[in-house]
Design an enzyme around this catalytic site. Structure first.
Site, PDB file in Angstrom:
ATOM      1  N   ASP A  58       0.855  -1.186   0.000  1.00 29.17           N
ATOM      2  CA  ASP A  58       0.000   0.000   0.000  1.00 29.17           C
ATOM      3  C   ASP A  58       0.891   1.236   0.000  1.00 29.17           C
ATOM      4  O   ASP A  58       2.109   1.125   0.100  1.00 29.17           O
ATOM      5  CB  ASP A  58      -0.951   0.003   1.203  1.00 29.17           C
ATOM      6  N   ASP A  82      10.600   3.805  12.689  1.00 35.08           N
ATOM      7  CA  ASP A  82      11.310   2.724  13.361  1.00 35.08           C
ATOM      8  C   ASP A  82      12.670   2.397  12.732  1.00 35.08           C
ATOM      9  O   ASP A  82      13.712   2.637  13.323  1.00 35.08           O
ATOM     10  CB  ASP A  82      10.421   1.483  13.509  1.00 35.08           C
ATOM     11  N   ASP A  99       1.683   5.036   1.627  1.00 29.84           N
ATOM     12  CA  ASP A  99       1.448   5.991   2.705  1.00 29.84           C
ATOM     13  C   ASP A  99       2.035   7.339   2.311  1.00 29.84           C
ATOM     14  O   ASP A  99       3.130   7.413   1.751  1.00 29.84           O
ATOM     15  CB  ASP A  99       2.105   5.506   4.004  1.00 29.84           C
TER      16      ASP A  99
HETATM   17  P1  ATP Z   1       4.363  -3.065   5.145  1.00 35.68           P
HETATM   18  O1  ATP Z   1       4.958  -3.199   3.804  1.00 35.68           O
HETATM   19  O2  ATP Z   1       4.306  -4.338   5.852  1.00 35.68           O
HETATM   20  O3  ATP Z   1       3.101  -2.270   5.190  1.00 35.68           O
HETATM   21  P2  ATP Z   1       5.456  -0.715   6.323  1.00 35.68           P
HETATM   22  O4  ATP Z   1       6.880  -0.324   6.537  1.00 35.68           O
HETATM   23  O5  ATP Z   1       4.668   0.092   5.365  1.00 35.68           O
HETATM   24  O6  ATP Z   1       5.458  -2.229   5.952  1.00 35.68           O
HETATM   25  P3  ATP Z   1       3.457  -0.046   8.231  1.00 35.68           P
HETATM   26  O7  ATP Z   1       3.069  -0.791   9.453  1.00 35.68           O
HETATM   27  O8  ATP Z   1       2.497   0.060   7.117  1.00 35.68           O
HETATM   28  O9  ATP Z   1       4.797  -0.712   7.741  1.00 35.68           O
HETATM   29  O10 ATP Z   1       3.907   1.389   8.715  1.00 35.68           O
HETATM   30  C1  ATP Z   1       4.198   2.447   7.820  1.00 35.68           C
HETATM   31  C2  ATP Z   1       5.410   3.235   8.302  1.00 35.68           C
HETATM   32  O11 ATP Z   1       5.141   3.840   9.568  1.00 35.68           O
HETATM   33  C3  ATP Z   1       6.660   2.406   8.531  1.00 35.68           C
HETATM   34  O12 ATP Z   1       7.393   2.249   7.349  1.00 35.68           O
HETATM   35  C4  ATP Z   1       7.405   3.215   9.562  1.00 35.68           C
HETATM   36  O13 ATP Z   1       8.088   4.296   8.960  1.00 35.68           O
HETATM   37  C5  ATP Z   1       6.294   3.784  10.390  1.00 35.68           C
HETATM   38  N1  ATP Z   1       5.974   2.934  11.547  1.00 35.68           N
HETATM   39  C6  ATP Z   1       5.026   1.976  11.617  1.00 35.68           C
HETATM   40  N2  ATP Z   1       4.979   1.415  12.831  1.00 35.68           N
HETATM   41  C7  ATP Z   1       5.907   2.050  13.570  1.00 35.68           C
HETATM   42  C8  ATP Z   1       6.338   1.930  14.920  1.00 35.68           C
HETATM   43  N3  ATP Z   1       5.789   1.040  15.739  1.00 35.68           N
HETATM   44  N4  ATP Z   1       7.317   2.762  15.346  1.00 35.68           N
HETATM   45  C9  ATP Z   1       7.863   3.669  14.524  1.00 35.68           C
HETATM   46  N5  ATP Z   1       7.511   3.810  13.248  1.00 35.68           N
HETATM   47  C10 ATP Z   1       6.547   3.023  12.756  1.00 35.68           C
HETATM   48 MG    MG Z   2       2.564  -0.081   4.915  1.00 34.28          MG
END
Ligand code: ATP
Ligand code: MG
Length: 490
Positions: free
Chosen positions: A65, A177, A67
């Site tokens: 997705d 993170d 963001d």
């Molecule tokens: P995925 O591909 O699995 O969606 P993602 O990196 O996009 O991985 P998300 O959970 O969708 O993970 O979160 C989006 C973004 O928000 C992450 O890339 C990170 O920058 C930030 N983020 C999410 N959860 C946390 C957390 N617990 N602490 C700090 N930053 C976070």
């Molecule tokens: Mg994501």
């Protein structure tokens, strides 16, 4: 690489990587995400793609997705997009909705804002969210209950005058993170902003927490699970400093709200790398805090039939995700809890192993125990129960009544479990084949199947008993014996 500013280590200055020096092209970005980015930019705001989508494109993977991060306040985003709604209690963000696709737009967070994604969006929350949208106008602007409320100054209409939870991109980056998750793709000139050395870490497939790892894990223990998830999903290596505190801090996961751990569990196991997630969670001793009863079973019965069944079930699930077929939390929890449930059932005298009441009670007990850490929504728990309760009825079908089971909403999931059990000698392979064949017959031809129905098996087996002492040889022997017995409940 075109370094037009100071190195990342100096703190708040980004290395800006020009379009010519990175591989992210707009053709890899979903049209709806581009729409959102452009509309924000045209309204005079900063607009970046951020997080997993930037990382994934850099890795040559298709993002799950998209963001968006912006300096527009949530209410400003809301008024730019008719198809948007505000979500989140502690930190408001906007969801811009295009049919089934949602583009999440987050205002840059200040240092004192809650960290990204630290609010669970379980399905129950999603339902509440849907209700909130329906009653929009009435509840549109509720005052957040948390400390963030103190940072907000609103006028008498609830309009936000100042909000210290929001900041600039320079502040936002430090709340993220891992370095690989903290790259910003700027729609204004297609450059990538890197404050933390994320591009190098992606290139060397290294997962590294931003800042002091112990502090970051204490701030949000779910980051330990996220580390395991990205290790599994991306096949990255955990930086030694990022890995080091996990053994001492993993117990902190017990304090995380269970609904959030449910969300994380689904991300770990239902997004195409579940089998690898199980491995990593066990290697990092995180399964013991996430699902203690499952971990205990696997530790006590290493390499046993149940472990094999679980691993195969997760592999099948991973293939389904790859093929874009639906996967369900119900089937996942039925798989994960197979060992604990089978053990419960087998603690009863064998003549009770096929009793529906005993089976349901065993399921409930195990579901209850697991849900002390990880919320298991009612709907999922009922599904798991039905899948197990159907096993004896699938194993000992009673004549024509068997046909009615085909209409049961849970039939397919229960059948899939039966097939898996049969594959490991935990249920009759003949019976499983009979059900496979039955489903291929037209309703008017089903009578034929009655003659071919295998005779009812005795006595039942679940696979839990005796695994501890089982050498590979005895396992093989037991499996042959099982096949002869053609048995197996749960
Ligand atoms: P995925 O591909 O699995 O969606 P993602 O990196 O996009 O991985 P998300 O959970 O969708 O993970 O979160 C989006 C973004 O928000 C992450 O890339 C990170 O920058 C930030 N983020 C999410 N959860 C946390 C957390 N617990 N602490 C700090 N930053 C976070
Ligand atoms: Mg994501």
């Amino acid at each position: 690489m075109n370094e037009i500013s100071q190195p990342a280590e100096s703190g708040r200055v980004a290395r800006i990587i020009a379009r010519a020096d990175h591989n992210i092209s707009r053709s890899q970005v979903a049209t709806n995400a581009l729409r959102v980015l452009y509309r924000l930019k045209d309204a005079g705001f900063q607009a970046f793609l951020v997080g997993g989508c930037v990382r994934d494109i850099m890795l040559g993977r298709r993002p799950k997705d998209f963001d968006v991060a912006t300096n527009a306040l949530p209410e400003e985003v809301r008024s730019l997009f008719r198809n948007s709604r505000l979500v989140g209690r502690r930190f408001r963000l906007a969801h811009v909705v295009f049919g089934r696709e949602i583009i999440e737009v987050a205002t840059f967070r200040a240092a004192n804002a809650p960290s990204p994604a630290d609010e669970p969006v379980t399905e129950d929350d999603a339902e509440a969210e849907a209700e909130e949208v329906e009653t929009a106008g009435v509840t549109r602007f509720d005052v957040p209950e948390s400390s963030a409320a103190e940072d907000r100054v609103q006028d008498t209409h609830g309009r936000l005058l100042r909000d210290n939870a929001y900041g600039s991109v320079e502040e936002d980056v430090w709340r993220r993170d891992f370095t690989a998750n903290a790259l910003y793709y700027n729609i204004a000139d297609f450059s990538v902003w890197d404050y933390v050395g994320g591009t190098e870490d992606i290139a060397s497939r290294r997962l590294r927490l931003i800042g002091e790892p112990e502090v970051r894990y204490r701030e949000d223990p779910v980051r330990m699970l996220r580390a395991a998830r990205f290790e599994a999903k991306l096949d990255f290596t955990l930086d030694p400093d990022t890995a080091a505190p996990i053994p001492q801090l993993r117990h902190l996961l017990a304090q995380v709200p269970p609904p959030r751990l449910f969300d994380e569990t689904l991300k770990l196991f239902l997004t195409g790398h579940g089998q690898r997630s199980l491995q990593v969670l066990r290697e990092r001793a995180l399964l013991a805090v996430l699902l203690p009863s499952v971990d205990r079973y696997l530790v006590e019965q290493p390499g046993g039939l149940v472990e094999q069944l679980l691993v195969q079930g997760l592999r099948n699930t991973d293939s389904r995700v790859q093929e874009d077929k639906p996967v369900t939390p119900t089937f996942l929890f039925a798989l994960l809890l197979y060992g604990p449930i089978a053990r419960q059932i087998e603690s009863l005298p064998p003549q009770r192993w096929h009793e529906i009441g005993a089976i349901v009670e065993a399921c409930d007990r195990c579901l209850r125990e697991a849900s002390r850490q990880v919320t298991i929504p009612r709907r999922v728990a009922l599904g798991v129960r039905e899948m197990y309760a159907l096993q004896p009825r699938l194993e000992q079908p009673r004549g024509r009544r068997a046909f009615r089971l085909l209409e049961q909403p849970r039939f397919r999931a229960a059948y899939d479990l039966l097939i898996l059990r049969a594959q490991f000698g935990l249920a009759s392979a003949d019976m499983a084949t009979w059900w496979t064949n039955l489903q291929q017959l037209r309703p008017e031809d089903r009578e034929q199947a009655l003659n071919a129905m295998p005779s009812a098996p005795q006595p039942p087996r679940t696979g839990a008993e005796g695994d501890a002492s089982a050498s590979p040889a005895t396992r093989g022997r037991r499996r042959r014996r099982r096949r002869r017995n053609t048995a197996g409940p749960a």
